[in-house]
Motif scaffolding. Structure first.
Motif, PDB file in Angstrom:
ATOM      1  N   PHE A 144       0.823  -1.209   0.000  1.00 38.25           N
ATOM      2  CA  PHE A 144       0.000   0.000   0.000  1.00 38.25           C
ATOM      3  C   PHE A 144       0.860   1.264   0.000  1.00 38.25           C
ATOM      4  O   PHE A 144       0.449   2.289  -0.555  1.00 38.25           O
ATOM      5  CB  PHE A 144      -0.984  -0.010   1.172  1.00 38.25           C
ATOM      6  N   SER A 145       2.046   1.212   0.581  1.00 40.90           N
ATOM      7  CA  SER A 145       2.965   2.344   0.482  1.00 40.90           C
ATOM      8  C   SER A 145       3.401   2.546  -0.963  1.00 40.90           C
ATOM      9  O   SER A 145       3.475   3.686  -1.454  1.00 40.90           O
ATOM     10  CB  SER A 145       4.196   2.129   1.364  1.00 40.90           C
ATOM     11  N   LEU A 146       3.684   1.450  -1.652  1.00 41.43           N
ATOM     12  CA  LEU A 146       4.049   1.536  -3.064  1.00 41.43           C
ATOM     13  C   LEU A 146       2.904   2.127  -3.884  1.00 41.43           C
ATOM     14  O   LEU A 146       3.129   2.975  -4.753  1.00 41.43           O
ATOM     15  CB  LEU A 146       4.424   0.148  -3.589  1.00 41.43           C
ATOM     16  N   GLU A 205       3.031   5.664  -6.029  1.00 47.97           N
ATOM     17  CA  GLU A 205       2.702   5.728  -7.454  1.00 47.97           C
ATOM     18  C   GLU A 205       1.601   6.748  -7.732  1.00 47.97           C
ATOM     19  O   GLU A 205       1.683   7.519  -8.694  1.00 47.97           O
ATOM     20  CB  GLU A 205       2.277   4.360  -7.966  1.00 47.97           C
ATOM     21  N   VAL A 206       0.578   6.762  -6.893  1.00 42.26           N
ATOM     22  CA  VAL A 206      -0.512   7.729  -7.079  1.00 42.26           C
ATOM     23  C   VAL A 206      -0.006   9.147  -6.845  1.00 42.26           C
ATOM     24  O   VAL A 206      -0.341  10.070  -7.604  1.00 42.26           O
ATOM     25  CB  VAL A 206      -1.697   7.385  -6.146  1.00 42.26           C
ATOM     26  N   ALA A 207       0.821   9.349  -5.832  1.00 42.94           N
ATOM     27  CA  ALA A 207       1.373  10.677  -5.571  1.00 42.94           C
ATOM     28  C   ALA A 207       2.269  11.123  -6.730  1.00 42.94           C
ATOM     29  O   ALA A 207       2.229  12.302  -7.141  1.00 42.94           O
ATOM     30  CB  ALA A 207       2.161  10.673  -4.263  1.00 42.94           C
ATOM     31  N   PHE A 208       3.069  10.212  -7.274  1.00 44.94           N
ATOM     32  CA  PHE A 208       3.923  10.547  -8.409  1.00 44.94           C
ATOM     33  C   PHE A 208       3.083  10.953  -9.615  1.00 44.94           C
ATOM     34  O   PHE A 208       3.397  11.939 -10.302  1.00 44.94           O
ATOM     35  CB  PHE A 208       4.831   9.365  -8.763  1.00 44.94           C
ATOM     36  N   SER A 234      -1.629   3.019 -17.593  1.00 47.98           N
ATOM     37  CA  SER A 234      -0.805   1.916 -17.096  1.00 47.98           C
ATOM     38  C   SER A 234      -0.547   2.048 -15.594  1.00 47.98           C
ATOM     39  O   SER A 234      -0.532   1.051 -14.868  1.00 47.98           O
ATOM     40  CB  SER A 234       0.511   1.836 -17.862  1.00 47.98           C
ATOM     41  N   VAL A 235      -0.352   3.287 -15.114  1.00 45.91           N
ATOM     42  CA  VAL A 235      -0.166   3.493 -13.676  1.00 45.91           C
ATOM     43  C   VAL A 235      -1.450   3.122 -12.924  1.00 45.91           C
ATOM     44  O   VAL A 235      -1.408   2.445 -11.894  1.00 45.91           O
ATOM     45  CB  VAL A 235       0.255   4.947 -13.369  1.00 45.91           C
ATOM     46  N   GLY A 260      -4.359  -3.283  -9.989  1.00 51.13           N
ATOM     47  CA  GLY A 260      -3.885  -4.670  -9.968  1.00 51.13           C
ATOM     48  C   GLY A 260      -3.229  -5.030  -8.648  1.00 51.13           C
ATOM     49  O   GLY A 260      -3.469  -6.105  -8.097  1.00 51.13           O
ATOM     50  N   LEU A 261      -2.387  -4.148  -8.128  1.00 49.75           N
ATOM     51  CA  LEU A 261      -1.759  -4.410  -6.830  1.00 49.75           C
ATOM     52  C   LEU A 261      -2.797  -4.461  -5.714  1.00 49.75           C
ATOM     53  O   LEU A 261      -2.726  -5.318  -4.826  1.00 49.75           O
ATOM     54  CB  LEU A 261      -0.715  -3.335  -6.516  1.00 49.75           C
TER      55      LEU A 261
END
Length: 141
Positions: free
Chosen positions: A68-70, A74-77, A103-104, A110-111
């Motif tokens: 969930f940190s990952l 990704e969402v913040a990026f 894709s993000v 997916g995660l």
């Protein structure tokens, strides 16, 4: 007393002597070695099963936090990237953005699906009722 010299049964209970409480098990004494061995084996299974479920819970919690940190990174990026493109700080080709953001999002969903489905969806260890009991060899042979 009745005719046989035994105390007669009362017709009703009139005195309450106290609350009946379960014993802690320390006063139990086995009748034979097999009973003692079965009790010790059950206690060993319970200790191991309890430790295994605690370890499993810690492992799942660690992996959930990492994944969930990952996802959050990704969402913040992606958000920062959209803000920088909107502020005309960065310039990307539109076709690259058409591929990058879906894709993000697909990877994030997916995660999330994998975490909920496989990390929390099933039990990794056997329930205590399914732990196989070792059969004692017969001594007749």
């Amino acid at each position: 007393m009745n005719d046989a010299g035994l105390p007669s049964k009362p017709t009703s209970v009139v005195d309450v002597l106290g609350e009946v409480k379960p014993q802690d098990g320390s006063s139990w004494e086995p009748n034979n070695f097999a009973e003692w061995e079965a009790r010790e084996r059950l206690q060993a299974y319970l200790r191991v099963w309890s430790q295994q479920t605690d370890d499993e819970r810690k492992m799942r919690s660690l992996y959930a936090r990492m994944i969930f940190s990952l996802i959050c990174v990704e969402v913040a990026f992606a958000f920062v990237l959209i803000v920088l493109i909107g502020a005309d700080v960065l310039h990307f080709d539109v076709t690259l953005l058409k591929v990058l953001f879906p894709s993000v999002l697909a990877q994030v969903f997916g995660l999330g699906y994998l975490v909920t489905r496989y990390l929390f969806g099933k039990q990794l260890s056997l329930p205590i009722s399914e732990i196989p009991q070792r059969k004692r060899p017969s001594r007749s042979s």
